[in-house]
Design an enzyme around this catalytic site. Structure first.
Site, PDB file in Angstrom:
ATOM      1  N   ARG A  74       0.851  -1.209   0.000  1.00  0.00           N
ATOM      2  CA  ARG A  74       0.000   0.000   0.000  1.00  0.00           C
ATOM      3  C   ARG A  74       0.881   1.251   0.000  1.00  0.00           C
ATOM      4  O   ARG A  74       0.588   2.240  -0.655  1.00  0.00           O
ATOM      5  CB  ARG A  74      -0.951   0.018   1.201  1.00  0.00           C
ATOM      6  CG  ARG A  74      -1.681   1.351   1.325  1.00  0.00           C
ATOM      7  CD  ARG A  74      -3.019   1.327   2.043  1.00  0.00           C
ATOM      8  NE  ARG A  74      -3.043   0.515   3.231  1.00  0.00           N
ATOM      9  CZ  ARG A  74      -2.406   0.808   4.380  1.00  0.00           C
ATOM     10  NH1 ARG A  74      -1.661   1.895   4.461  1.00  0.00           N
ATOM     11  NH2 ARG A  74      -2.503   0.008   5.421  1.00  0.00           N
TER      12      ARG A  74
ATOM     13  N   TYR B 267     -15.600  15.400 -18.303  1.00  0.00           N
ATOM     14  CA  TYR B 267     -15.926  13.976 -18.353  1.00  0.00           C
ATOM     15  C   TYR B 267     -17.101  13.692 -17.404  1.00  0.00           C
ATOM     16  O   TYR B 267     -17.166  14.274 -16.301  1.00  0.00           O
ATOM     17  CB  TYR B 267     -14.677  13.197 -17.932  1.00  0.00           C
ATOM     18  CG  TYR B 267     -14.884  11.708 -17.833  1.00  0.00           C
ATOM     19  CD1 TYR B 267     -15.076  10.938 -18.967  1.00  0.00           C
ATOM     20  CD2 TYR B 267     -14.901  11.077 -16.590  1.00  0.00           C
ATOM     21  CE1 TYR B 267     -15.270   9.576 -18.868  1.00  0.00           C
ATOM     22  CE2 TYR B 267     -15.095   9.711 -16.487  1.00  0.00           C
ATOM     23  CZ  TYR B 267     -15.280   8.968 -17.637  1.00  0.00           C
ATOM     24  OH  TYR B 267     -15.478   7.615 -17.539  1.00  0.00           O
TER      25      TYR B 267
ATOM     26  N   ASP C 266      -6.849  17.473 -16.715  1.00  0.00           N
ATOM     27  CA  ASP C 266      -7.092  16.083 -17.099  1.00  0.00           C
ATOM     28  C   ASP C 266      -6.627  15.916 -18.557  1.00  0.00           C
ATOM     29  O   ASP C 266      -7.247  16.442 -19.479  1.00  0.00           O
ATOM     30  CB  ASP C 266      -8.596  15.806 -16.968  1.00  0.00           C
ATOM     31  CG  ASP C 266      -8.987  14.406 -17.416  1.00  0.00           C
ATOM     32  OD1 ASP C 266      -8.220  13.764 -18.162  1.00  0.00           O
ATOM     33  OD2 ASP C 266     -10.084  13.953 -17.037  1.00  0.00           O
TER      34      ASP C 266
ATOM     35  N   LYS D 242      -7.177   4.502 -20.736  1.00  0.00           N
ATOM     36  CA  LYS D 242      -7.352   4.895 -22.136  1.00  0.00           C
ATOM     37  C   LYS D 242      -6.038   4.683 -22.908  1.00  0.00           C
ATOM     38  O   LYS D 242      -5.535   3.587 -22.948  1.00  0.00           O
ATOM     39  CB  LYS D 242      -7.838   6.339 -22.199  1.00  0.00           C
ATOM     40  CG  LYS D 242      -8.973   6.647 -21.202  1.00  0.00           C
ATOM     41  CD  LYS D 242     -10.313   6.065 -21.612  1.00  0.00           C
ATOM     42  CE  LYS D 242     -11.363   6.133 -20.509  1.00  0.00           C
ATOM     43  NZ  LYS D 242     -11.658   7.469 -20.019  1.00  0.00           N
TER      44      LYS D 242
HETATM   45  C1  PLP Z   1     -12.201   7.842 -18.707  1.00  0.00           C
HETATM   46  C2  PLP Z   1     -11.913   9.195 -18.274  1.00  0.00           C
HETATM   47  C3  PLP Z   1     -11.772   9.503 -16.930  1.00  0.00           C
HETATM   48  C4  PLP Z   1     -11.955   8.479 -15.838  1.00  0.00           C
HETATM   49  O1  PLP Z   1     -11.031   7.480 -15.891  1.00  0.00           O
HETATM   50  P1  PLP Z   1     -11.328   5.982 -15.384  1.00  0.00           P
HETATM   51  O2  PLP Z   1     -10.037   5.295 -15.567  1.00  0.00           O
HETATM   52  O3  PLP Z   1     -12.443   5.474 -16.239  1.00  0.00           O
HETATM   53  O4  PLP Z   1     -11.752   6.103 -13.955  1.00  0.00           O
HETATM   54  C5  PLP Z   1     -11.459  10.806 -16.587  1.00  0.00           C
HETATM   55  N1  PLP Z   1     -11.325  11.760 -17.524  1.00  0.00           N
HETATM   56  C6  PLP Z   1     -11.470  11.507 -18.825  1.00  0.00           C
HETATM   57  C7  PLP Z   1     -11.298  12.611 -19.814  1.00  0.00           C
HETATM   58  C8  PLP Z   1     -11.779  10.223 -19.253  1.00  0.00           C
HETATM   59  O5  PLP Z   1     -11.944   9.986 -20.542  1.00  0.00           O
END
Ligand code: PLP
Length: 404
Positions: free
Chosen positions: A50, A102, A176, A201
């Site tokens: 952890r 998002y 982000d 992604k």
């Molecule tokens: C998918 C996504 C998230 C969240 O990510 P997860 O791995 O699904 O929790 C946050 N911001 C954007 C722009 C995303 O496409």
């Protein structure tokens, strides 16, 4: 201070100097929750996963280099990143956010706002002047995304970050970068304090793990981020760290091919008269701004057909494109955000934000592009959105004029 990168990104991604005791050409996986101490008084570098694990450290050092950060952290999802970052705030803190974030980001910020934990305001980030006017000395954090998805709105993150730090030097600007990935954007170079990405992604690229990464150049922020991760236990598991490192090696070739395909498809749809949103098309109202911030337009685009029914028929009429939420995987995906990823945003809010209900989102993969265009053509013909004339040329029946 930005860290020094010795080689170009593509090289850094595959270069592996992991210092393994046996010279393993792939960094070893430490699938261990605990580590023994030499003696009662002599603790080693690791004691409990952890708090830290050599495989996670390996990944984090690699990510820091790629994102031009001094510190990077890997957690269990993109939303996990946002959870960690919002925990840096104190009760009642004022934060600003974009109005086209998002869906999951919107959900968590709305939850914290409704509980009274934070005071969250959402504003349109494409109107820079107006957004700047909302920043006050009480603004503790700003959440930005660019380009947004699926509306593909671009924000002038450089100007916003500079202004925010002038108004409140302690304001933490959070970005982000899931849509662009480190290949096309380096937000820390644009004045952002913390960047995060859903590694589910592009970074991993194969839709077989969920992960998130947080990166910063600020040692104090890094210390606080680590404190939260260690306290809540959301650090990425060793096996997922190991898989993410494997995915990362091909990031550059994957996303460059995806972008090449996306550009062709955006042009194909645009030439047919559809209203296409893609920052790689000169028709995008913020084409120049995007170019000034990024090294490419990426591989996500959206278009309108003028009819919800037609859009539904197109989405269900493709063969290669999978109907799925998410993006960034090697295979192509198609979706209708209003019915899928953005269904958590209520209809009224979607209307206020000019969110077209007939919008189709395409997330382009690495397939042969001719196959992708053939597949889309068949679906467009089947849906009735386009027809063939006597010379066997496609033409648009509804001809949605771009009005961006
Ligand atoms: C998918 C996504 C998230 C969240 O990510 P997860 O791995 O699904 O929790 C946050 N911001 C954007 C722009 C995303 O496409």
């Amino acid at each position: 201070m930005a860290p020094k990168k010795i080689y170009n990104l593509e090289t850094e991604l595959v270069l592996n100097k992991n210092g393994d005791q046996h010279n393993a050409s792939v960094p070893p996986l430490y699938q261990s929750a605990t580590f023994k101490q030499d003696s009662l008084s002599n603790m080693g570098e690791y004691d409990y996963t952890r708090s830290g694990n050599p495989t996670r450290t390996q990944l984090q050092n690699h990510i820091a280099k790629i994102m031009m950060a001094n510190h990077a952290f890997a957690v269990t999802s993109g939303m996990g990143c946002l959870d960690v970052i919002t925990r840096l705030l104190a009760p009642g803190d004022e934060v600003l956010a974009g109005d086209d974030l998002y869906g999951g980001t919107n959900r968590l910020l709305t939850y914290l706002n409704q509980k009274g934990d934070l005071k969250v305001q959402h504003w349109d980030t494409t109107n820079t002047e107006s957004f700047l006017s909302k920043i006050t000395p009480n603004t503790k954090m700003i959440f930005l995304e660019s380009p947004t998805n699926p509306l593909i709105k671009v924000c002038d993150v450089r100007t916003i970050a500079t202004h925010a730090h002038k108004v409140n030097p302690d304001c933490v600007v959070v970005f982000d970068n899931t849509m662009m990935s480190p290949i096309f954007m380096t937000p820390l170079d644009l004045g952002v304090d913390i960047q995060y990405e859903s590694a589910t992604k592009y970074l991993n690229g194969h839709h077989d793990i969920m992960a998130g990464v947080i990166a910063t150049r600020d040692a104090k922020l890094a210390e606080r981020v680590y404190f939260v991760i260690n306290s809540t236990g959301c650090g990425l598991t060793p096996f997922d760290c190991w898989l993410l490192m494997r995915g990362l090696r091909t990031l550059a070739v994957r996303i460059e091919r995806q972008q090449q395909n996306a550009l062709r498809i955006a042009e194909f749809l645009s030439n047919l008269g559809f209203r296409v949103r893609y920052p790689g098309l000169k028709s995008h109202p913020q084409y120049a701004l995007h170019q000034s911030l990024c090294r490419g337009p990426g591989a996500v685009l959206s278009f309108e057909t003028g009819s919800i029914k037609t859009s539904e028929r197109i989405v269900e009429g493709t063969d290669i494109f999978g109907i799925a939420v998410s993006f960034g995987c090697v295979n192509s995906l198609i979706s209708m955000p209003c019915r899928m990823s953005h269904a958590s945003i209520d209809e009224k809010t979607r209307k206020e934000r000019d969110f077209p209900e007939d919008l189709i989102r395409l997330c382009i993969g690495i397939e042969n592009c001719d196959d992708l265009i053939d597949d889309l053509t068949k679906a467009l013909l089947k849906s009735g959105a386009v027809k063939l004339n006597e010379r066997d040329e496609l033409f648009n029946v509804v001809s949605v004029q771009p009005k961006l």
